[in-house]
Design a protein around this motif. Structure first.
Motif, PDB file in Angstrom:
ATOM      1  N   LEU A   1       0.819  -1.218   0.000  1.00  0.00           N
ATOM      2  CA  LEU A   1       0.000   0.000   0.000  1.00  0.00           C
ATOM      3  C   LEU A   1       0.849   1.264   0.000  1.00  0.00           C
ATOM      4  N   LYS A   2       1.860   1.275   0.868  1.00  0.00           N
ATOM      5  CA  LYS A   2       2.705   2.466   1.020  1.00  0.00           C
ATOM      6  C   LYS A   2       4.088   2.018   1.454  1.00  0.00           C
TER       7      LYS A   2
ATOM      8  N   ILE B   1       5.293  -2.464  14.947  1.00  0.00           N
ATOM      9  CA  ILE B   1       4.389  -3.266  14.138  1.00  0.00           C
ATOM     10  C   ILE B   1       2.965  -2.801  14.428  1.00  0.00           C
ATOM     11  N   THR B   2       2.211  -2.513  13.396  1.00  0.00           N
ATOM     12  CA  THR B   2       0.779  -2.235  13.525  1.00  0.00           C
ATOM     13  C   THR B   2       0.052  -3.321  12.746  1.00  0.00           C
ATOM     14  N   ASP B   3      -0.906  -3.960  13.401  1.00  0.00           N
ATOM     15  CA  ASP B   3      -1.645  -5.031  12.751  1.00  0.00           C
ATOM     16  C   ASP B   3      -3.067  -5.055  13.310  1.00  0.00           C
ATOM     17  N   PHE B   4      -3.898  -5.875  12.724  1.00  0.00           N
ATOM     18  CA  PHE B   4      -5.290  -6.011  13.146  1.00  0.00           C
ATOM     19  C   PHE B   4      -5.602  -7.490  13.313  1.00  0.00           C
TER      20      PHE B   4
ATOM     21  N   ARG C   1       3.871  -0.750   4.334  1.00  0.00           N
ATOM     22  CA  ARG C   1       2.506  -1.131   4.723  1.00  0.00           C
ATOM     23  C   ARG C   1       1.918  -2.042   3.646  1.00  0.00           C
ATOM     24  N   PHE C   2       1.362  -3.165   4.104  1.00  0.00           N
ATOM     25  CA  PHE C   2       0.724  -4.141   3.224  1.00  0.00           C
ATOM     26  C   PHE C   2      -0.726  -4.344   3.640  1.00  0.00           C
ATOM     27  N   ALA C   3      -1.537  -4.820   2.705  1.00  0.00           N
ATOM     28  CA  ALA C   3      -2.896  -5.296   3.013  1.00  0.00           C
ATOM     29  C   ALA C   3      -3.031  -6.681   2.408  1.00  0.00           C
ATOM     30  N   TRP C   4      -3.514  -7.633   3.208  1.00  0.00           N
ATOM     31  CA  TRP C   4      -3.767  -8.975   2.680  1.00  0.00           C
ATOM     32  C   TRP C   4      -4.858  -8.877   1.625  1.00  0.00           C
TER      33      TRP C   4
ATOM     34  N   ILE D   1      -7.957  -2.377   6.701  1.00  0.00           N
ATOM     35  CA  ILE D   1      -7.188  -3.337   7.487  1.00  0.00           C
ATOM     36  C   ILE D   1      -5.843  -3.550   6.787  1.00  0.00           C
ATOM     37  N   TYR D   2      -4.754  -3.440   7.526  1.00  0.00           N
ATOM     38  CA  TYR D   2      -3.410  -3.545   6.956  1.00  0.00           C
ATOM     39  C   TYR D   2      -2.452  -4.048   8.033  1.00  0.00           C
ATOM     40  N   PHE D   3      -1.218  -4.310   7.623  1.00  0.00           N
ATOM     41  CA  PHE D   3      -0.159  -4.470   8.614  1.00  0.00           C
ATOM     42  C   PHE D   3       1.015  -3.627   8.163  1.00  0.00           C
ATOM     43  N   GLU D   4       1.627  -2.988   9.136  1.00  0.00           N
ATOM     44  CA  GLU D   4       2.682  -2.022   8.852  1.00  0.00           C
ATOM     45  C   GLU D   4       3.885  -2.294   9.735  1.00  0.00           C
ATOM     46  N   MET D   5       5.062  -2.130   9.160  1.00  0.00           N
ATOM     47  CA  MET D   5       6.315  -2.240   9.893  1.00  0.00           C
ATOM     48  C   MET D   5       7.033  -0.900   9.742  1.00  0.00           C
TER      49      MET D   5
END
Length: 127
Positions: A59-60, A97-100, A68-71, A78-82
């Motif tokens: 994503l970014k 780490i940001t995740d959901f 930042r990725f989104a499955w 909803i994404y996960f970011e490092m």
């Protein structure tokens, strides 16, 4: 469809931001610690674990700072970011780490990240 809960984790990593970013943003780097194998085609990253595959869209990204990725099958937003943070005073490098996850899976998701980041630290030779 249940609402996902956002959670954040912080890990101190003994590494330069530049080196750490390579392990967060490249298929070869991610294959060293995050998944058994990672392939990418442009903005699509294919993550392989024990024969199962998950696709994520990039994503970014900002070089040496975050990715930042989104499955592929995740809900909107909803994404996960490092993210790499360098303390201005001590120069310590931290990985945020940001995740959901679903409410009943947050602890499990945090443990998974703990294990993954432990593998990353081993690869980097960080304590």
């Amino acid at each position: 469809m249940s609402d996902k809960i956002k959670f954040e984790l912080e890990f101190v990593i003994q590494s330069s931001p530049q080196l750490l970013y390579q392990y967060l943003s490249t298929p070869s780097g991610l294959s060293e610690w995050f998944a058994d194998n990672v392939n990418s085609r442009g903005e699509l990253f294919n993550f392989i674990w024990d024969g199962s595959e998950e696709e994520a869209k990039l994503l970014k990204r900002k070089s040496d700072e975050f990715i930042r990725f989104a499955w592929e099958d995740s809900e909107d937003g909803i994404y996960f970011e490092m993210k790499i943070i360098v303390d201005e005073i001590t120069s310590d490098v931290s990985l945020f780490i940001t995740d959901f996850a679903d409410e009943d899976e947050v602890d499990e998701a945090k443990m998974l990240w703990d294990n993954q980041v432990s593998s990353l630290k081993q690869v980097l030779g960080s304590k």
